[in-house]
Design an enzyme around this catalytic site. Structure first.
Site, PDB file in Angstrom:
ATOM      1  CD  GLU A 192      -2.545   1.185   2.957  1.00  0.00           C
ATOM      2  OE1 GLU A 192      -3.310   1.904   2.934  1.00  0.00           O
ATOM      3  OE2 GLU A 192      -2.185   0.486   3.433  1.00  0.00           O
ATOM      4  CE  LYS A 225      -7.232   1.885   3.356  1.00  0.00           C
ATOM      5  NZ  LYS A 225      -6.003   2.209   4.163  1.00  0.00           N
ATOM      6  CB  CYS A 236      -4.707  -1.489   3.971  1.00  0.00           C
ATOM      7  SG  CYS A 236      -4.022  -1.599   5.970  1.00  0.00           S
TER       8      CYS A 236
END
Length: 552
Positions: free
Chosen positions: A45, A113, A149
């Site tokens: 990430e 994200k 994540c």
């Protein structure tokens, strides 16, 4: 359609702001993947910028440079495997934490994200917009889900990816170390695997950034939650992972399962790695510290020697008339056992000069804490002078118990650029010293064996700023103090909760008062390695001017 798909996982250390350097590391990993016949090479990430960027990511020139670097990387990687790398993306007025898929010379897809962490050290709700729930991305004829994540810590993103055709999941992460974090990660990822029925590859960053250390430990899980492979913790590593498709879908081929050490070794490694990378990324090759003959400075000296090599650590004893003979002996013995440079610099002359200068203004007043703090501040001044002269970063040595209650002198023993033990309670300092004396690993640069003399560990702690001084004169005994601090700080318990747990109410109220009164000191203190989810700095943010007290 292919029945085998090879992914190269690059568990690497990115430096915040070094876009060109991070891009070169990504390209080198891609070349290694290409040589190994990979179909896809994955970086963690926000790798192109480093993580965490904090508000730096909001600077348009910065995030635009990062996006341009990814497009350049895509062109460089045109002939060979696809490349997946984390970095920012701008769409309309939104700024996103994104994962970019590069193939055939261009960026062919992006996962934005969706779930932005906004607790502990994370502040992503303020920094980034939330991406939509979306489907998988294609790499050749394979459809891969990329939950970024935090997206994998909650069910909805992974479930959406599975429902829209993802064949397996790759989770790029920037997940920093905290005690027992590995078990937490595994538990969450097992949940996603069980819910979706898909294999999952978890890829984490490695390396230190300010107070945080990304501890790697990347792994793969097959349907049902069985561990297929485990990469090393803390170390940079590249692994080539094969997925094979059979009648029941894709499965990760069994691979090497690296040993995951216990919490004492992980904590110690975190402190060593944090200091090593902080120095490397800020440009310091050498450090110094005040060596008192006490346990905190002995542990910091050991961490520094393990991190940088003993030849790059200067230990300085700065005695006053209150410094005991055993402290003089113990400080020198520890420095010599480690192989560090040792200097002896008495403060008696500077202290006499300061006393003389202040005498007219202090006339008629009894000596008190002021005179004790002068000693500490003189030591800080002399150590900073050495730091300036020799270009060595000064380390400060206050443990979490002292930092919590302000048992430290601001502009004195708190002076310094980094504190390796800032998140280590005093009771854990003792146990960590015992652990290090009994254990040695290949990532430690100081000698094996009893480098911290036993007397340093067993003698009663003292600041030695007045005759026969003991820490217990001012504070509850450390086992009691640390247990109260764990409740008040780490668990946000009330005074009533502490009393119900068996602690004396007067002790609890005293500790609570000291915690609040010393907030201004912590605000000005050096950063240090984060070991828990309630470390002082980003994990716990309290006002300095604060009159609230718990009367429960």
């Amino acid at each position: 359609m292919a029945d085998r798909f090879r992914i190269t996982l690059a568990q690497l250390d990115a430096t915040v702001g070094d876009i060109a350097g991070n891009a070169e590391k990504a390209f080198a990993a891609w070349q290694e993947g290409a040589s190994a016949g990979a179909d896809l090479v994955c970086l963690p990430e926000m790798f192109i910028t480093g993580y965490q960027t904090q508000d730096l990511i909001r600077k348009p020139a910065f995030h635009q440079a990062a996006i341009a670097a990814i497009e350049t990387l895509a062109a460089r990687c045109a002939e060979g495997p696809a490349l997946a790398i984390g970095g920012p993306w701008v769409e309309g007025t939104g700024l996103y934490n994104a994962y970019h898929i590069c193939n055939g010379g261009r960026v062919t897809g992006r996962a934005l994200k969706h779930d932005r962490p906004n607790d502990t050290v994370f502040d992503e709700v303020r920094l980034y917009d939330s991406g939509p729930l979306a489907g998988p991305l294609a790499v050749g004829d394979i459809r891969i889900g990329f939950p970024v994540c935090e997206d994998a810590w909650h069910p909805e993103v992974a479930e959406t990816l599975a429902e829209t055709g993802a064949e397996f999941l790759v989770v790029p992460n920037g997940s920093p170390y905290a005690r027992h974090k590995m078990e937490t990660r595994l538990n969450h990822m097992v949940g996603r695997v069980v819910e979706t029925g898909l294999p999952l590859l978890y890829l984490n960053l490695a390396g230190g950034q300010d107070d945080q250390v990304f501890d790697g430990g990347s792994f793969g899980l097959n349907p049902g939650g069985a561990l297929a492979f485990q990469m090393p913790v803390f170390d940079e590593a590249i692994s080539h992972v094969d997925l094979e498709r059979g009648p029941e879908g894709w499965r990760i081929a069994e691979g090497e399962k690296a040993h995951v050490p216990d919490e004492w070794e992980q904590d110690y490694r975190c402190m060593v790695q944090g200091l090593r990378d902080y120095c490397r990324k800020t440009g310091f090759g050498q450090v110094l510290l005040g060596m008192s003959g006490g346990i905190d400075s002995a542990l910091v000296a050991t961490i520094a020697a393990d991190a940088l090599g003993p030849q790059n650590v200067r230990c300085v004893m700065l005695p006053s008339e209150y410094t005991s003979e055993h402290s003089l002996q113990d400080a020198e013995a520890c420095a010599k056992a480690l192989g560090c440079h040792y200097d002896y610099l008495p403060i008696s002359g500077p202290r006499a000069a300061v006393t003389e200068a202040l005498a007219p203004l202090f006339a008629g007043r009894d000596a008190d804490l002021t005179e004790e703090n002068i000693q500490s501040r003189l030591r800080g001044l002399l150590l900073m002078a050495l730091s300036n002269k020799f270009g060595e970063m000064l380390l400060t040595t206050g443990n979490k118990s002292e930092v919590a209650v302000g048992y430290a002198t601001i502009y004195g023993d708190m002076a310094g650029g980094y504190n390796p033990i800032k998140d280590l309670y005093k009771t854990r300092v003792f146990e960590t010293c015992r652990w290090r004396n009994l254990n040695h690993r290949d990532w430690m640069q100081a000698p094996a064996g009893e480098v911290i003399p036993e007397r340093i560990i067993t003698k009663p702690p003292s600041a030695e700023l007045r005759e026969d001084q003991k820490d217990s004169d001012s504070l509850p005994d450390y086992p009691v103090l640390d247990a109260i601090l764990d409740l008040l700080v780490d668990q946000e318990a009330s005074v009533g909760d502490c009393v119900a747990a068996g602690f004396d109410r007067d002790d609890v109220k005293k500790v609570e008062r000291l915690i609040y009164l010393s907030e201004y000191k912590r605000f000005q203190s050096a950063p240090g390695a984060r070991l828990t989810n309630r470390a002082f700095w980003l994990d716990r943010r309290y006002p300095i001017a604060n009159r609230w007290r718990d009367e429960g």
